[in-house]
Structure formats: C-alpha cells, structure tokens
Design a protein around this motif. Sequence first.
Motif, PDB file in Angstrom:
ATOM      1  N   VAL A  93       0.849  -1.189   0.000  1.00  0.00           N
ATOM      2  CA  VAL A  93       0.000   0.000   0.000  1.00  0.00           C
ATOM      3  C   VAL A  93       0.884   1.238   0.000  1.00  0.00           C
ATOM      4  CG1 VAL A  93      -1.998  -1.065   1.069  1.00  0.00           C
ATOM      5  CG2 VAL A  93      -0.205  -0.129   2.497  1.00  0.00           C
ATOM      6  N   ASN A  95       1.591   3.456   2.110  1.00  0.00           N
ATOM      7  CA  ASN A  95       2.488   3.839   3.192  1.00  0.00           C
ATOM      8  C   ASN A  95       3.287   2.659   3.746  1.00  0.00           C
ATOM      9  OD1 ASN A  95       0.330   2.609   4.260  1.00  0.00           O
ATOM     10  ND2 ASN A  95      -0.310   4.272   5.577  1.00  0.00           N
ATOM     11  N   PHE A  98       2.298  -5.035   3.789  1.00  0.00           N
ATOM     12  CA  PHE A  98       1.937  -6.055   4.753  1.00  0.00           C
ATOM     13  C   PHE A  98       2.616  -7.353   4.356  1.00  0.00           C
ATOM     14  CE2 PHE A  98      -1.444  -3.014   5.002  1.00  0.00           C
ATOM     15  CZ  PHE A  98      -1.741  -2.966   6.342  1.00  0.00           C
ATOM     16  N   PHE A 107       3.156  -5.324   9.487  1.00  0.00           N
ATOM     17  CA  PHE A 107       3.151  -4.162   8.614  1.00  0.00           C
ATOM     18  C   PHE A 107       4.524  -3.516   8.646  1.00  0.00           C
ATOM     19  CE2 PHE A 107       2.605   0.377   7.840  1.00  0.00           C
ATOM     20  CZ  PHE A 107       2.009   0.327   6.600  1.00  0.00           C
ATOM     21  N   SER A 109       6.221  -0.146   7.610  1.00  0.00           N
ATOM     22  CA  SER A 109       5.948   1.215   7.175  1.00  0.00           C
ATOM     23  C   SER A 109       7.064   1.689   6.265  1.00  0.00           C
ATOM     24  CB  SER A 109       5.855   2.106   8.406  1.00  0.00           C
ATOM     25  OG  SER A 109       6.083   3.435   8.065  1.00  0.00           O
ATOM     26  N   ASP A 110       6.736   2.639   5.404  1.00  0.00           N
ATOM     27  CA  ASP A 110       7.803   3.136   4.533  1.00  0.00           C
ATOM     28  C   ASP A 110       8.847   3.919   5.320  1.00  0.00           C
ATOM     29  OD1 ASP A 110       6.202   5.250   5.024  1.00  0.00           O
ATOM     30  OD2 ASP A 110       5.805   5.778   2.945  1.00  0.00           O
ATOM     31  N   TYR A 111       8.508   4.278   6.543  1.00  0.00           N
ATOM     32  CA  TYR A 111       9.522   4.909   7.381  1.00  0.00           C
ATOM     33  C   TYR A 111      10.568   3.892   7.817  1.00  0.00           C
ATOM     34  CZ  TYR A 111       6.429   8.920   7.870  1.00  0.00           C
ATOM     35  OH  TYR A 111       5.644   9.993   7.633  1.00  0.00           O
ATOM     36  N   CYS A 112      10.163   2.661   7.773  1.00  0.00           N
ATOM     37  CA  CYS A 112      11.060   1.632   8.268  1.00  0.00           C
ATOM     38  C   CYS A 112      11.736   0.889   7.122  1.00  0.00           C
ATOM     39  CB  CYS A 112      10.302   0.645   9.145  1.00  0.00           C
ATOM     40  SG  CYS A 112       9.486   1.435  10.509  1.00  0.00           S
ATOM     41  N   ILE A 147       9.529  -4.612  15.154  1.00  0.00           N
ATOM     42  CA  ILE A 147       9.893  -3.500  16.043  1.00  0.00           C
ATOM     43  C   ILE A 147       8.779  -3.181  17.028  1.00  0.00           C
ATOM     44  CG2 ILE A 147      11.557  -2.450  14.495  1.00  0.00           C
ATOM     45  CD1 ILE A 147       9.373  -0.441  13.718  1.00  0.00           C
ATOM     46  N   GLY A 148       7.607  -3.668  16.773  1.00  0.00           N
ATOM     47  CA  GLY A 148       6.525  -3.382  17.719  1.00  0.00           C
ATOM     48  C   GLY A 148       5.433  -4.400  17.558  1.00  0.00           C
ATOM     49  N   CYS A 158       1.553  -6.462  14.301  1.00  0.00           N
ATOM     50  CA  CYS A 158       2.988  -6.250  14.390  1.00  0.00           C
ATOM     51  C   CYS A 158       3.416  -5.180  13.418  1.00  0.00           C
ATOM     52  CB  CYS A 158       3.709  -7.538  14.010  1.00  0.00           C
ATOM     53  SG  CYS A 158       4.070  -8.567  15.404  1.00  0.00           S
ATOM     54  N   VAL A 159       4.443  -4.467  13.826  1.00  0.00           N
ATOM     55  CA  VAL A 159       5.070  -3.528  12.922  1.00  0.00           C
ATOM     56  C   VAL A 159       6.515  -3.955  12.763  1.00  0.00           C
ATOM     57  CG1 VAL A 159       5.755  -1.146  12.611  1.00  0.00           C
ATOM     58  CG2 VAL A 159       3.537  -1.659  13.573  1.00  0.00           C
TER      59      VAL A 159
END
Lengths: 177, 1008
Positions: A93, A95, A98, A107, A109-112, A147-148, A158-159
């Motif tokens: 997606v 951002n 998955f 998930f 994230s694009d930050y990660c 990470i989370g 989960c992230v």
Amino acid sequence: MFFHMVLERNMQLHPRFFGRSLRENLVSKLIKDVEGTISGRHGFVVAVTGVENIGKGLIRDGTSFVTYPVKYRCVVFRPFKGEVLEAVVTRVVQNGFFAEAGPLQIFVSDYCMPDGMEYQAGDMPKYTSSDGSVRIQKECEVLLKIIGMRFDGTEISCVGSINEEFLGLIIDPAAVA
Amino acid sequence: MAHHSDSEDDDYSYEDDDDDSEFDEEEEEPRNSRKKRGRSNPDSAAARGKKRKPSGSIFIEDDVIVDDDEEDDEDVEDGFIEHGEADHRGEEVVHRQFHEPTFRSRVGAEEYLDFMQEKYSKPRAQYDDDDDYEGGEELTAVDQQALLPSVRDPKLWMVKCAIGREREVAVCLMQKAIDRGSNFKIRSVIALDHLQNYIYVEADMEAHVKEAIKGMRSIFANHKILLVPIREMADVLSVKSKTVELARDTWVRMKLGIYKGDLAQVVDVDDVRRKVTVKLIPRIDLQHLADKQEGRPIVKKKAFVPPPRFMNVDEARELHIRVERRRDRMTGDYFENIDGLLFKDGFLYKQVSTKSISTQNVTPTFDELERFKKANENGEIDFVDMSTLFANRKKGHFMKGDEVIVIKGDLKNLKGWVEKVDEENVLIRSDTKGLHNPLAVNEKELCKYFEPGNHVKVVCGTNEGATGMVVKVEQHVLSILSDTTKQHIRVFADHVVKSAEVTNGVTKMGEYELHDLVLLSNLSFGVIIKLDNEAIQILKGVPGRTELVIVKHGEIKYKIEKRINAKDRNKNVITVKDVVRVIDGPNKGKQGPVVQIYKGVLFLHDRHNVENAGFLCAKCSSCVLVGGSNSAADRIVDSFSRLGNPKPPAPVPPSPRRFQRADSAGAGGRHWSGRGGRGHDLLVGAYVKVRMGPFKGYRGRILEVKEKTVRLEHEARIVTGKLSPLHTLLVARDAIADVNENVATPSQYNMGSQTPLHPSRTPLHPCMTPMRDSGATPIHNGMRTPMRDRAWNPYTPMSPPRDSWEDGNSGSWGTSLLYQPASPMRTYDAATPGSGWDSSTPGRNYSDAGTPRDANAPSPYQPMTPNSASYLPSTPGGQPMTPGTDLDVQSPDIGGDAETWLMPGILVNVHKAGENINVGVIRDVLPDGSCVVALGDRGEGETVMAVQNEVRLVCPRKNERVKIVGGKHRGLLAKLIGLDGSDGIVKLDDTLDIKILNLDSLAKLAHA
C-alpha cells in the motif's frame, strides 16, 4: 519463535460423548478448539502434539456439561520484539506493505524501509530502490525485524522494519521466474 | 487615576508617555501626596496646594503596574495617612516632603529607586518612629499580614459615577481636596481602569464621602454608596499582572486583521515600545497589489481573505510590482520591500503591537509548524520552537513511569524514566552511569520519549483519540501507524501517551456517528467513514468509483435511519449484515458484510481493504449474496414458491423442510445437515427449539449456519448461542413440528385430500402398488433403514437421531409414512416411469392397505429375499434401542405384502397403457421389480416385460389353486376352499392346514 510447551485448558464436554471414545472425543475437540487460536501470552497455537493428562471431570451445575482440565503439549508461535523473521509480502500500500509470517501479519511502514525506497503505484504496487535493484511487491519474501507488537485478544498486530543490515528482500519470485 | 502603586521605576520615569514631562521637578513630591490629604496640616496646606495643582494630572497614570504583593503599597499609604493624620507630626511630614526633591536631585534614578523601595518596604511601626530612612529589616509574611487593613483603618467606599468619567471624577475630587483643605475629610480617591462606572473613596465615614461628592456632576449622589468589606479591600488594589513573556522564537497568534488566528513566530521584541516583530506566512493578493501600484481601479471584494502563501518575489516581479531589496541596519539581514511590507524567505515580517497578538494557549498544530518549517532552509523545528508547546502542557503532563528525554541544558539527550513529579521539577531515573539517581529536572527541559513499536494514543490535537504504533521517531515528532486506518499520523511526542487500547479516534460527533448513512445537503448520500474534530469524511454512494467528500457538520442534512432491503443479481434479498461479493465494477472480487443500503446502493465493509477505512460502495445488482441470508422471511417465501411448483403430480412434501431434504438428497447427500452444500442455507430462517445444552427450551430463528454450529435468534432476545450440529439437528426436527403447524399445514391437507381420492381412482390400485414395492423395498428398505438405525443410532448422532426422530414423528402420522422419507426409494422411483405420483403414494396406500392386508402381515418373508435374512436376525438388536425400530419390524411385513405380488407362476392381468387387459403368467421377476409375463391363460402367448404397476393379480375363485403372495406363508401353494368377504379360506398344500388370508395376498396360480 516457536515453542513446544505444555498448556492447560478446561474442556467442556457433552455427556453424549461419554463412553469408550470419551478420550478421543476430548482430544479431537481440544484440537478443534485450540489450534489456530491466539493465547495472549503464548501467541499462536500452531499444533497440538499430545495430551499430557486429563483431569477429573466436574459436572457443571445447571447444565449437563462436564468440565475436564486437560493438559496438552503444543507448538506455539510467539513473535517477539526484535525478532527477525522471514515473511511473504501480501499487500503493498501507499504507506508500506503487509507481510505474513505464518499466521502473523506484519506491517512494514515506509519509514522503516531503507532510504531511497520508492512506492510505485499501479496494477502491482511495489517499492523499488532508487537503483531499481530491489523490488518489493506481492509474493516477495523479505527478512524483517519486528519493532513493535500489540496483543489484542484474538489478534496480534505487528510492525516491522527492513531498514537494517541484512534485512530486506530475499526472494523475488517474479525475478526468479 | 489618583492612586497608583509604586516601587516600579517605570512609574516615575521621566519619559512616561504622559503629556506632563514639564513637571518633572515636582513629580516626586506629589507622589507622596497621591493621597490628597484633606486633613493634613493646615499650615502646609496652602503651600502644598499650590504645588499640587499643576502636578495633579501627572499622577494620572495610564499604565498601572502593580505587583502581586499589593499590601506593601497599601500600608505604605497607610503609613502616610497616619502621618498626615497625626497633627502633631505635621511638621515632619512637611519636612520630609521638602526633603525628597533635594534628595532626588542629588542622586541618580537607581539610587532613588532604592531609596524608595527601602522606604516603602518599612513597616508601619518604623514610620511611627521617626527614623524612616533607617532600618533595613526584612519584611516577613507576618509583618505583611499585620499591614492588612483592620477595623480601625479607614474604609473604602464604592461610589457610582458616569461611565468613562472615573478619572475625571477622581481628579475633580483631588482638586476639591486641594481647594477645600482640611474640611475635606476623605483620604484618597481611586479610579481603576478595569472598573467602569465606579470609583473608590477612602474615608472614615460614609458621611465624609457624601460630603465630598456633593455637587459633583458626574457622580450619582443619590445612588447608594457601598462599603467595601475589609477583607476585599486589598483585592481592590491588587491587580494580577499578566506577565507577558515574549521571547524570540515563541509562537503567537494574531488577534486582529486578516491574519487573525494565524500562527506567527516572534522575531524581535521591543519592550520599550511594546512592539514585536513577527514572522508570518503572508496573505497577500499579488494581483490586487499590482493593480494598486499601477493605479488601476481596485475592485473591492469584501470578506475576501487571501489564503496564506509564501511570497514569491519573482512572481511579484512578473506582475510588475516594485520589489526593493534592502539591508536592515540593525541585523544586517536583507529584506525585500514590497509596498512597504518586508519579506524574507517568503515570510512576511511585520511589526505589531504586543496587544494585537495572543500568547496564551497557542498550540500550533503539526501542519502549521510543518509549513513554517518548509520555508526554512535548514528545515528543522528545533526544541526551542517547542517551548511554546511546552508552555501549554496540562498539569500532570508527566506521569510516573513515562519515558522522557532531556532536551535542554547539560543533560541534553539524556533518557530516563519519571520517578516523581513535583510542581515544576520532575525526578527522573536514568540508566546512565555516574549520575546520581533520581535526577531533578525542570519540567520544561523534558520531553516525552517514545520508541518505534510503542503503542500510543493521541491525547490532543486534531488526531485526538487515535491509537497506533510508533513507526518512526524524529526527535519530538512521531510517525504513528493508526490501528484502524493503517495510515500514518504525524504528531508531537508531547501529544501522545502510551496506551494499550485501540480506538478509532472520534467516533461520534453530535448526532452523527461513524458509519452512519447520511443525506448531504446536495441530496447525495454516503457513509461517514471518518470523523475529525471539525470535519466529517464521507464516502459517497456513487457506485463504480470512490468519491470522498469532506464536509462540515452543517452540510449534512440528516441521518438516514431507514432499513431498506435490496436484491442482488440473483434476486436474493440482501439485508444489512449479509455478506455479499462484488462481481462487477472496479471493486470486483471484494467481499464483505453490508453496512448500509440505500437506493439500491450497498455499502460494504471489506476489512482487507485499507482505503476509505475499508468501505466501498457498489450497486446491488453487481453483487451476489454469499452464504445464507440472515433474513428468514424470504427463505420461507422461497420455500413456498417452490412448494407451489407447477407440477401437480409432483410429490407434495409435508413441509418445506422435508422438501429441502429431498432436494439435498438429489444433490447427492442424503442429509441436508451434511457437510457443505446448500443444505446449510436451507436451515437458515427456520424456527427451531433448542433441545439440549444451556439454551435448552429456547425457541428461535436460525440466523446463520456454520459447519458445526448454528446461530439462533431467540424469539425474546438475541441469544447467539453456539450449538453443536447435533443440537441444531435435533432442534431442527422439533422445528419441523413447529413449522408444520404454522407453515406446512396446507400441504398436509393436500395429502389428505389426495388420499381419499386414491382408492376411488381405481379399485385395483391398492392392489397394484404393493406389487411395485415388492421389487424395490425388500432390497433397499430391508437392508438399509433398519441397519442404519441400529448401527448408528447409539453412537453417531449425526444422522440417526434424525432417522429415529423421523420414525417417531412419522408414527404420529401413520406408520405408512415411515418409508416415505427414505430417499433410496425416491431415487429408485426417479428411475421408474410413472413414479410421479407413486413416490408419494406408498404412504397413503399403506394406510389404505392397512386394513385389508394386515391380516396377511405374517408372511413368508425371509425365504423370499436372502437379503432380508441378514436383516431379521439383527432386528432384535435394534428394537430395544429405538421405538422406531418397532415400526421397522412391522414395516418389512407390510413391505413384504407389497413385495409378494409378483411371483413366478401366478396369473396376472397385464394392463399396458393403450392396450387391452391381457391375462398372462409371470415367468420371472427381475430384481428391479419388473417381470417377464407370458401372455395367455397358460402362458402360451408371447412374452412381454411389464413393470409392476402394469400388472394386477387375478382374483382366484373358489376351489382354485392359489399361491400365497403375501404374509407369513408367502410362496406356499394352497387351495381356496371358501370366500368370506375380503378373506379367503385356504387349505395349504403342504400341511393341509386351513388358513384365512386376505384375498389380496392370494394369487391365482396359472394352470401348469
């Protein structure tokens, strides 16, 4: 991480199952009941491997059900923060994406993601690195780090992150084919 | 104002904004006399009067800056009053008053201030002693308390005056005091800026006040003069000063003009002129500006506020707006000057009065800061910028256990955990070695700290209430992945708390809730998918594409509460909560429960869908219902419509249920409760009663059938109890009874009405049917039904209970029904031509046949079919288990009756359609029930095949040889020696016993 451990559960059984095959009934019911569920502390119950001990049944007042404390051995899958897992990308997606590692959905994230990963919309949305060498899209296998995590009764969310050395894409079936 | 507090050098500074600097020299003298000492020493009165006259207006101060500890001032005054009052001290007072100017002239302003402070901070007692200028004792709290007014002190009176004339009145009173001298008994007059309509007068008695205000134009003398309670006296003169701390980089909001409400950053503060320079995002209409500069007529558009936009100098130049570039002399920075406005980096630099900005409760939103940041070259909002944010922290911002990071000072970037929170200071514990724990840190130097992976909840700002997991931390800005929307939210670390709960953010706003169906003002409709603090996001009901609108609360007309059904592509009724799959359009393949239905548009919630909170809309005609519907009504209707099948001879099922079963049997599974298949759907909507388990005795409608469980809607309340399939099954059977009464009765009547018809059709008929059965039943029924019962009933409740139940139940209808439900027969029938009505007839036939044939019941059954032999021995086992098997035992007999008709060697009438009745001899009986018949009395003619219902027995006459074809003696040969009604008296060949048997079981033997 997988664990082989002994858990206990109180099984309720209808008297109709009483008889010679009571034990079998109990076990099959146990397997039906617990496999694939999430217990808060232990994560996913993947498979029941055996029954340790079946306690004495207790007739419940008001109903004809009988409660048996059953100790059983099972394989559980419990994700941990910081754990590195292989997972299959299931959806990309805007951002992030998955990925699934067995029953667990993660998930990322694009930050990660490492710098330079770009989202490419389209029929098959994907993330590509700036030089195009890495392409993450559906069906890809990635190595990621949790990470989370959040346990939510019947759900674990989960992230993850792939922004670390050795993490990221491992197999791209599209490229292989 | 005739009274003002002191000890602030501002008050006495010469450049005071007032118009009276020419009175410099006299200034300090009247300061002492800010109380008009009406009753002071008459000797000095004249002299003082002279002096005061011109100086009176000096003391009308615009700015009252009063300290919090006002008492200090007050009792100073008291001190003076006492001086003035004490006549014998008059000399000293005068003396002192004349002293001060000299003193003043000798020393600088600061020393003077010191002197004043020293002097005024002395307790009253010291004034009473004469050494006013000495004694540097510290003022203690107790002393301060002692200075508060007491009952012995003069009182304060509130006098009403004209609005806006307060000061004037005060000055007038002062003038009066000067003129009237000692006759004037009031002590002071106070006009407060913030208090309109009233002045305070200090006096010992009300009469003195009245006397003083007599004849004053602006005072309403007839109005009551109010006494200020002693306790409140101090409050009259205490003014809570608003300490406006304006530092550089603080965030403020504009109060006035087109920038009203805009965020601004303080760039420079001019305390003297009370002006600040702020940095703003300009709202400038360049076109408008250009027009103005070129002298074109300006179209005045009222109420148009240009949106905030960074100034682009090039753009301005293109419009031929003169842009000057100037260097600021003070800072050395370059500014673009456009039409008198200064710009730098796109920002507008504007000098405004401190009064036109608000500094309180400025909480810049993330977006606002982001915009400021964008223009900044370095692109960083550093912690300094955050100071204003911190200023607005609520009490209890930090909680024990919070993870924090130090953002200022030596310990910057130190992480720790909150141990304890004192007023301002927070005790934190950190892991860092070499630091003594716990460490006290000022609250302002701390910021909350989160790590990626923390689950947090936003507690203020636009995203308030949302929860999510931290995915990235950039100093104080967190990126959070929202739990529900799976979108990123960027918030300040200060605005979130750790939390385990999951929420959607705001779910209700006024009368509208999340996921409500609403009608918008333009008559379009949609579902609320997101609620914000001020806006509502709506997915519009436009099938085929996603149309999102963001509306304000007022743009929603109303909530649509109607519950409407729709029909899917297959004309199945869809209700809310039914699961449908989209088979057409852009959302093809998506699936989910229906949340709202309106005007043929379905709103589905597909939880695998991330966009629009998982909502999508589709036309109902492009969807298909998945699984069972939750609505019962249509199911029943459905069943009825099938009942009313246009095939009259088709079997009329006793109930829709029965029919369904037959249906499923046709589909391959005998039991509709079997795994998978459509059987599940058919259960849905049935009224059932729970037979066991905790919900025993409950009745309700089946809502949903899963593989193992069903969900019932209890009649009285919704019990979504989970029942095992067994329960379901049993329940379902009960339900049949229920349904029968209510629903299926007509069909029973049908049957009833058919039954009498039957015998009337043809007298032969009853005889014929058994024959047909004789071929079929022994094999199937004999083998299957009883065995099934025996083998399964005790252990495997899945199917048998159903059987046994049916047996029992059918018993109530008559034993004959017993076989009817047995599907094997049905399948058999299906293969048989003309089975159309036959399939349903056996039951009726039996009941008819019951009477004439029961006598025959004991018949030589076993020898005939080897299969049944295996059946009989096991029957006893079955018998005790279920009462139904009793019937089973009997039924083979009846079946036996039926089976016996066809036997080799007997004489029959063959009646083929369209042909005459021919007599023939049965030569052979085939397993499928048909027989080979040789035509002719003796079987001499041609051989034909006949199915069982085409052959009829030939009734024997007296003294003829017969073959017993039914009952216990089946297969034996005998001689009919007499007739007795429907019974025949036969003499068995073997034993020569005389038996009375039903004529129907006697067949005429062909002549050999």
